[in-house]
Design a protein around this motif. Structure first.
Motif, PDB file in Angstrom:
ATOM      1  N   ALA A  21       2.611   2.623  -8.074  1.00  0.00           N
ATOM      2  CA  ALA A  21       1.780   2.873  -9.253  1.00  0.00           C
ATOM      3  C   ALA A  21       0.854   4.059  -9.016  1.00  0.00           C
ATOM      4  N   ILE A  22       0.300   4.159  -7.822  1.00  0.00           N
ATOM      5  CA  ILE A  22      -0.585   5.278  -7.489  1.00  0.00           C
ATOM      6  C   ILE A  22       0.195   6.582  -7.453  1.00  0.00           C
ATOM      7  N   GLN A  23       1.431   6.546  -6.965  1.00  0.00           N
ATOM      8  CA  GLN A  23       2.264   7.751  -6.995  1.00  0.00           C
ATOM      9  C   GLN A  23       2.516   8.195  -8.430  1.00  0.00           C
ATOM     10  N   ASP A  24       2.786   7.235  -9.307  1.00  0.00           N
ATOM     11  CA  ASP A  24       3.077   7.547 -10.701  1.00  0.00           C
ATOM     12  C   ASP A  24       1.849   8.044 -11.461  1.00  0.00           C
ATOM     13  N   ASP A  25       0.682   7.488 -11.135  1.00  0.00           N
ATOM     14  CA  ASP A  25      -0.551   7.866 -11.840  1.00  0.00           C
ATOM     15  C   ASP A  25      -1.711   7.886 -10.845  1.00  0.00           C
ATOM     16  N   PRO A  26      -1.844   8.982 -10.093  1.00  0.00           N
ATOM     17  CA  PRO A  26      -2.858   9.039  -9.034  1.00  0.00           C
ATOM     18  C   PRO A  26      -4.303   9.064  -9.522  1.00  0.00           C
ATOM     19  N   GLY A  27      -4.523   9.147 -10.808  1.00  0.00           N
ATOM     20  CA  GLY A  27      -5.881   9.164 -11.333  1.00  0.00           C
ATOM     21  C   GLY A  27      -6.308   7.860 -11.970  1.00  0.00           C
ATOM     22  N   PHE A  28      -5.541   6.782 -11.757  1.00  0.00           N
ATOM     23  CA  PHE A  28      -5.808   5.494 -12.404  1.00  0.00           C
ATOM     24  C   PHE A  28      -6.548   4.564 -11.439  1.00  0.00           C
ATOM     25  N   PRO A  29      -7.874   4.425 -11.574  1.00  0.00           N
ATOM     26  CA  PRO A  29      -8.681   3.659 -10.624  1.00  0.00           C
ATOM     27  C   PRO A  29      -8.260   2.193 -10.410  1.00  0.00           C
ATOM     28  N   PRO A  30      -7.831   1.450 -11.434  1.00  0.00           N
ATOM     29  CA  PRO A  30      -7.489   0.038 -11.183  1.00  0.00           C
ATOM     30  C   PRO A  30      -6.421  -0.170 -10.110  1.00  0.00           C
ATOM     31  N   SER A  31      -5.489   0.740  -9.989  1.00  0.00           N
ATOM     32  CA  SER A  31      -4.463   0.597  -8.945  1.00  0.00           C
ATOM     33  C   SER A  31      -5.081   0.717  -7.558  1.00  0.00           C
ATOM     34  N   TYR A  32      -6.016   1.641  -7.393  1.00  0.00           N
ATOM     35  CA  TYR A  32      -6.701   1.801  -6.112  1.00  0.00           C
ATOM     36  C   TYR A  32      -7.549   0.569  -5.794  1.00  0.00           C
ATOM     37  N   ARG A  33      -8.239   0.053  -6.804  1.00  0.00           N
ATOM     38  CA  ARG A  33      -9.064  -1.144  -6.583  1.00  0.00           C
ATOM     39  C   ARG A  33      -8.211  -2.305  -6.106  1.00  0.00           C
ATOM     40  N   ALA A  34      -7.112  -2.534  -6.797  1.00  0.00           N
ATOM     41  CA  ALA A  34      -6.239  -3.654  -6.434  1.00  0.00           C
ATOM     42  C   ALA A  34      -5.634  -3.444  -5.052  1.00  0.00           C
ATOM     43  N   LEU A  35      -5.240  -2.211  -4.729  1.00  0.00           N
ATOM     44  CA  LEU A  35      -4.655  -1.948  -3.414  1.00  0.00           C
ATOM     45  C   LEU A  35      -5.687  -2.126  -2.304  1.00  0.00           C
ATOM     46  N   ALA A  36      -6.896  -1.655  -2.525  1.00  0.00           N
ATOM     47  CA  ALA A  36      -7.949  -1.844  -1.521  1.00  0.00           C
ATOM     48  C   ALA A  36      -8.203  -3.334  -1.293  1.00  0.00           C
ATOM     49  N   ALA A  37      -8.293  -4.094  -2.374  1.00  0.00           N
ATOM     50  CA  ALA A  37      -8.510  -5.540  -2.257  1.00  0.00           C
ATOM     51  C   ALA A  37      -7.330  -6.203  -1.571  1.00  0.00           C
ATOM     52  N   CYS A  38      -6.143  -5.771  -1.905  1.00  0.00           N
ATOM     53  CA  CYS A  38      -4.926  -6.311  -1.310  1.00  0.00           C
ATOM     54  C   CYS A  38      -4.925  -6.090   0.205  1.00  0.00           C
ATOM     55  N   TYR A  39      -5.145  -4.860   0.633  1.00  0.00           N
ATOM     56  CA  TYR A  39      -5.192  -4.565   2.061  1.00  0.00           C
ATOM     57  C   TYR A  39      -6.280  -5.386   2.752  1.00  0.00           C
ATOM     58  N   ALA A  40      -7.423  -5.519   2.124  1.00  0.00           N
ATOM     59  CA  ALA A  40      -8.516  -6.291   2.728  1.00  0.00           C
ATOM     60  C   ALA A  40      -8.094  -7.747   2.936  1.00  0.00           C
ATOM     61  N   HIS A  41      -7.464  -8.334   1.941  1.00  0.00           N
ATOM     62  CA  HIS A  41      -7.023  -9.725   2.068  1.00  0.00           C
ATOM     63  C   HIS A  41      -5.918  -9.878   3.115  1.00  0.00           C
ATOM     64  N   MET A  42      -5.206  -8.807   3.387  1.00  0.00           N
ATOM     65  CA  MET A  42      -4.165  -8.828   4.417  1.00  0.00           C
ATOM     66  C   MET A  42      -4.749  -8.591   5.808  1.00  0.00           C
ATOM     67  N   GLY A  43      -6.043  -8.304   5.874  1.00  0.00           N
ATOM     68  CA  GLY A  43      -6.674  -8.020   7.153  1.00  0.00           C
ATOM     69  C   GLY A  43      -6.512  -6.574   7.593  1.00  0.00           C
ATOM     70  N   ARG A  44      -6.024  -5.734   6.722  1.00  0.00           N
ATOM     71  CA  ARG A  44      -5.802  -4.324   7.020  1.00  0.00           C
ATOM     72  C   ARG A  44      -7.019  -3.521   6.530  1.00  0.00           C
ATOM     73  N   LEU A  45      -8.159  -3.783   7.184  1.00  0.00           N
ATOM     74  CA  LEU A  45      -9.435  -3.252   6.699  1.00  0.00           C
ATOM     75  C   LEU A  45      -9.549  -1.743   6.804  1.00  0.00           C
ATOM     76  N   ASP A  46      -8.972  -1.138   7.825  1.00  0.00           N
ATOM     77  CA  ASP A  46      -9.037   0.325   7.928  1.00  0.00           C
ATOM     78  C   ASP A  46      -8.315   0.968   6.745  1.00  0.00           C
ATOM     79  N   GLU A  47      -7.159   0.424   6.407  1.00  0.00           N
ATOM     80  CA  GLU A  47      -6.417   0.951   5.263  1.00  0.00           C
ATOM     81  C   GLU A  47      -7.159   0.682   3.955  1.00  0.00           C
ATOM     82  N   ALA A  48      -7.774  -0.486   3.857  1.00  0.00           N
ATOM     83  CA  ALA A  48      -8.554  -0.820   2.662  1.00  0.00           C
ATOM     84  C   ALA A  48      -9.698   0.168   2.481  1.00  0.00           C
ATOM     85  N   ARG A  49     -10.385   0.486   3.565  1.00  0.00           N
ATOM     86  CA  ARG A  49     -11.502   1.434   3.494  1.00  0.00           C
ATOM     87  C   ARG A  49     -11.013   2.840   3.148  1.00  0.00           C
TER      88      ARG A  49
END
Length: 90
Positions: A21-49
């Protein structure tokens, strides 16, 4: 795109869909928010940050003021992930 997987807590699948989704629309903030939250819940905090850093480059609003989900558990899942991604502990 990845939201359905995210709210089902299928974070691996959600992350791959959100990256597309980010590749398709790199200016759409909700995709970044969801991905950051997703990585955080996976324990991938460096990637989330790192995603939060990219999000900050396109918007000043990391946490949305309006959350369109009626289910409070869905809202909290996103918000708790964003808090972890931003380094906040609650």
């Amino acid at each position: 795109m990845g939201g359905a997987y995210f709210f089902k807590r299928q974070f691996d699948e959600a992350a791959s869909k959100l990256l597309l989704a980010i590749q398709d629309d790199p200016g759409f903030p909700p995709s970044y928010r969801a991905l950051a939250a997703c990585y955080a819940h996976m324990g991938r905090l460096d990637e989330a940050r790192a995603i939060v850093t990219r999000l900050r480059a396109i918007t000043t609003r990391i946490v949305p003021s309006i959350l369109p989900w009626r289910n409070p558990e869905d809202r909290e899942l996103l918000l708790s992930g964003l808090r972890m991604a931003m380094g906040e502990v609650r």
